[in-house]
Design a protein around this motif. Structure first.
Motif, mmCIF file in Angstrom:
data_model
loop_
_atom_site.group_PDB
_atom_site.id
_atom_site.type_symbol
_atom_site.label_atom_id
_atom_site.label_comp_id
_atom_site.label_asym_id
_atom_site.label_seq_id
_atom_site.Cartn_x
_atom_site.Cartn_y
_atom_site.Cartn_z
ATOM 1 N N THR A 121 33.464 -17.077 -51.594
ATOM 2 C CA THR A 121 32.280 -16.928 -50.757
ATOM 3 C C THR A 121 32.670 -16.470 -49.361
ATOM 4 O OG1 THR A 121 31.114 -18.648 -51.986
ATOM 5 C CG2 THR A 121 30.267 -18.117 -49.800
ATOM 6 N N GLU A 122 33.768 -16.972 -48.839
ATOM 7 C CA GLU A 122 34.243 -16.556 -47.520
ATOM 8 C C GLU A 122 34.642 -15.084 -47.518
ATOM 9 O OE1 GLU A 122 35.451 -16.102 -43.704
ATOM 10 O OE2 GLU A 122 34.107 -17.577 -44.605
ATOM 11 N N ARG A 123 35.274 -14.645 -48.574
ATOM 12 C CA ARG A 123 35.634 -13.231 -48.654
ATOM 13 C C ARG A 123 34.382 -12.355 -48.695
ATOM 14 N NH1 ARG A 123 39.935 -15.196 -51.924
ATOM 15 N NH2 ARG A 123 38.692 -14.981 -53.829
ATOM 16 N N ALA A 124 33.357 -12.823 -49.402
ATOM 17 C CA ALA A 124 32.097 -12.081 -49.468
ATOM 18 C C ALA A 124 31.438 -12.026 -48.099
ATOM 19 C CB ALA A 124 31.164 -12.726 -50.489
ATOM 20 N N ARG A 125 31.540 -13.123 -47.335
ATOM 21 C CA ARG A 125 30.969 -13.140 -45.995
ATOM 22 C C ARG A 125 31.648 -12.114 -45.088
ATOM 23 N NH1 ARG A 125 31.876 -13.750 -41.269
ATOM 24 N NH2 ARG A 125 34.090 -14.061 -41.725
ATOM 25 N N ALA A 126 32.987 -12.103 -45.117
ATOM 26 C CA ALA A 126 33.738 -11.171 -44.278
ATOM 27 C C ALA A 126 33.414 -9.723 -44.645
ATOM 28 C CB ALA A 126 35.225 -11.441 -44.412
ATOM 29 N N GLU A 127 33.285 -9.458 -45.945
ATOM 30 C CA GLU A 127 32.953 -8.104 -46.391
ATOM 31 C C GLU A 127 31.535 -7.720 -45.968
ATOM 32 O OE1 GLU A 127 33.160 -4.349 -48.251
ATOM 33 O OE2 GLU A 127 34.677 -5.775 -47.535
ATOM 34 N N ALA A 128 30.612 -8.693 -46.016
ATOM 35 C CA ALA A 128 29.230 -8.428 -45.608
ATOM 36 C C ALA A 128 29.163 -8.051 -44.134
ATOM 37 C CB ALA A 128 28.364 -9.659 -45.877
ATOM 38 N N GLU A 129 29.898 -8.762 -43.304
ATOM 39 C CA GLU A 129 29.905 -8.451 -41.876
ATOM 40 C C GLU A 129 30.471 -7.052 -41.635
ATOM 41 O OE1 GLU A 129 31.376 -10.367 -37.601
ATOM 42 O OE2 GLU A 129 31.901 -11.353 -39.507
ATOM 43 N N ARG A 130 31.532 -6.730 -42.340
ATOM 44 C CA ARG A 130 32.144 -5.413 -42.172
ATOM 45 C C ARG A 130 31.186 -4.311 -42.607
ATOM 46 N NH1 ARG A 130 34.855 -1.565 -44.763
ATOM 47 N NH2 ARG A 130 34.528 -2.509 -46.816
ATOM 48 N N ARG A 131 30.493 -4.516 -43.717
ATOM 49 C CA ARG A 131 29.562 -3.509 -44.224
ATOM 50 C C ARG A 131 28.393 -3.281 -43.269
ATOM 51 N NH1 ARG A 131 30.490 -0.153 -48.823
ATOM 52 N NH2 ARG A 131 32.090 -1.218 -50.065
ATOM 53 N N LEU A 132 27.858 -4.361 -42.744
ATOM 54 C CA LEU A 132 26.660 -4.247 -41.912
ATOM 55 C C LEU A 132 26.955 -3.645 -40.545
ATOM 56 C CD1 LEU A 132 24.813 -7.546 -42.863
ATOM 57 C CD2 LEU A 132 24.164 -5.203 -43.459
ATOM 58 N N GLU A 133 28.214 -3.630 -40.136
ATOM 59 C CA GLU A 133 28.561 -2.955 -38.892
ATOM 60 C C GLU A 133 28.257 -1.457 -38.964
ATOM 61 O OE1 GLU A 133 32.653 -3.803 -38.259
ATOM 62 O OE2 GLU A 133 32.309 -5.810 -37.418
ATOM 63 N N GLN A 134 28.190 -0.937 -40.173
ATOM 64 C CA GLN A 134 27.960 0.483 -40.374
ATOM 65 C C GLN A 134 26.489 0.799 -40.691
ATOM 66 O OE1 GLN A 134 30.730 1.713 -43.474
ATOM 67 N NE2 GLN A 134 32.265 0.245 -42.737
ATOM 68 N N VAL A 135 25.656 -0.229 -40.790
ATOM 69 C CA VAL A 135 24.250 -0.044 -41.177
ATOM 70 C C VAL A 135 23.353 -0.008 -39.951
ATOM 71 C CG1 VAL A 135 22.297 -1.059 -42.411
ATOM 72 C CG2 VAL A 135 24.597 -1.124 -43.423
ATOM 73 N N LYS A 136 22.484 0.987 -39.909
ATOM 74 C CA LYS A 136 21.497 1.074 -38.845
ATOM 75 C C LYS A 136 20.157 0.552 -39.362
ATOM 76 C CE LYS A 136 23.657 5.037 -36.532
ATOM 77 N NZ LYS A 136 23.461 6.434 -36.048
ATOM 78 N N GLY A 137 19.441 -0.151 -38.516
ATOM 79 C CA GLY A 137 18.167 -0.716 -38.943
ATOM 80 C C GLY A 137 18.370 -1.960 -39.795
ATOM 81 N N ARG A 138 17.374 -2.260 -40.603
ATOM 82 C CA ARG A 138 17.389 -3.503 -41.380
ATOM 83 C C ARG A 138 18.096 -3.359 -42.713
ATOM 84 N NH1 ARG A 138 12.112 -6.607 -42.118
ATOM 85 N NH2 ARG A 138 13.703 -8.229 -42.493
ATOM 86 N N GLY A 139 18.414 -2.164 -43.128
ATOM 87 C CA GLY A 139 19.116 -1.974 -44.398
ATOM 88 C C GLY A 139 18.168 -1.638 -45.532
ATOM 89 N N ASN A 140 18.719 -1.438 -46.730
ATOM 90 C CA ASN A 140 17.925 -0.969 -47.872
ATOM 91 C C ASN A 140 17.546 -2.052 -48.866
ATOM 92 O OD1 ASN A 140 20.293 -1.553 -49.225
ATOM 93 N ND2 ASN A 140 20.895 0.597 -49.551
ATOM 94 N N ALA A 141 17.824 -3.336 -48.521
ATOM 95 C CA ALA A 141 17.604 -4.359 -49.542
ATOM 96 C C ALA A 141 16.939 -5.631 -49.012
ATOM 97 C CB ALA A 141 18.934 -4.702 -50.207
#
Length: 211
Positions: free
Chosen positions: A103-123
């Motif tokens: 779960t911690e690895r998923a959290r870190a990956e989520a933060e990294r991914r969202l740094e590249q997302v503009k707006g609220r995202g697609n989901a």
């Protein structure tokens, strides 16, 4: 008759001496009472009278102490708030420690991914929040992040949850993620606040991205 006059004269002399002594003592700081004849039997004479209390020994708290007491109470209040913050952070850390390493690895990956997302995202439509009772979380404010893969293919999710105060100001942000969800599959990671349970904070899905 001469024999009777002698004792009378002696008593008169003793009375005169007693009055003279009384006059001297009355003029001093010592307060006494003067007797009558002052016969040798000691039944009458001088008796001391209690002196007044020495008020110079009295003391009281000066007005400035009130200010000091108020400052002390303020310092105690600040220390209490600081202690509450530290306690809440420690409780959140302890509660989060029970979460798996995956779960911690998923959290870190989520933060990294969202740094590249503009707006609220697609989901954002695939994500909702459910608050957990404080009694079940050791008085830690936590929300279950309900993620459902509504797509036709396996996908991963990155979610950002913002905690806001009564004025709507964001005071804390948490990231969660879910990896490789099959179509229709659900995941329920936790968004855990490190703030004290009071004042109450509200949580919302600020971003959600499927990738």
């Amino acid at each position: 008759m001469e024999a009777e006059k002698a004792p009378s004269a002696a008593r008169s002399r003793r009375r005169a001496v007693a009055l003279a002594v009384c006059a001297v003592l009355t003029g001093s700081a010592v307060l006494v009472s003067c007797g009558g004849d002052g016969d040798d039997d000691g039944s009458e004479g001088f008796s001391p009278t209690p002196t007044a209390a020495d008020t110079s020994r009295f003391s009281g708290e000066p007005p400035s102490a009130l200010s000091s007491a108020a400052e002390s109470r303020k310092a105690e209040a600040r220390a209490s708030v600081s202690a509450a913050e530290s306690s809440a952070a420690a409780a959140a850390s302890s509660f989060q420690a029970s979460v798996s390493a995956d779960t911690e690895r998923a959290r870190a990956e989520a933060e990294r991914r969202l740094e590249q997302v503009k707006g609220r995202g697609n989901a954002t439509g695939d994500v909702s929040l459910t608050g957990l009772p404080l009694a079940d979380t050791n008085n830690v404010r936590a929300f279950t992040v309900n993620i459902t893969n509504s797509g036709d293919e396996t996908a991963s999710y990155a979610v950002r949850v913002d905690f806001g105060d009564a004025d709507g100001k964001v005071v804390e942000t948490r990231f969660v993620g879910a990896q490789d969800l099959a179509p229709g599959e659900k995941a329920h990671p936790l968004a855990i606040s490190a703030k004290p349970p009071e004042p109450r904070l509200t949580a919302k899905v600020a971003q959600a991205e499927r990738y």
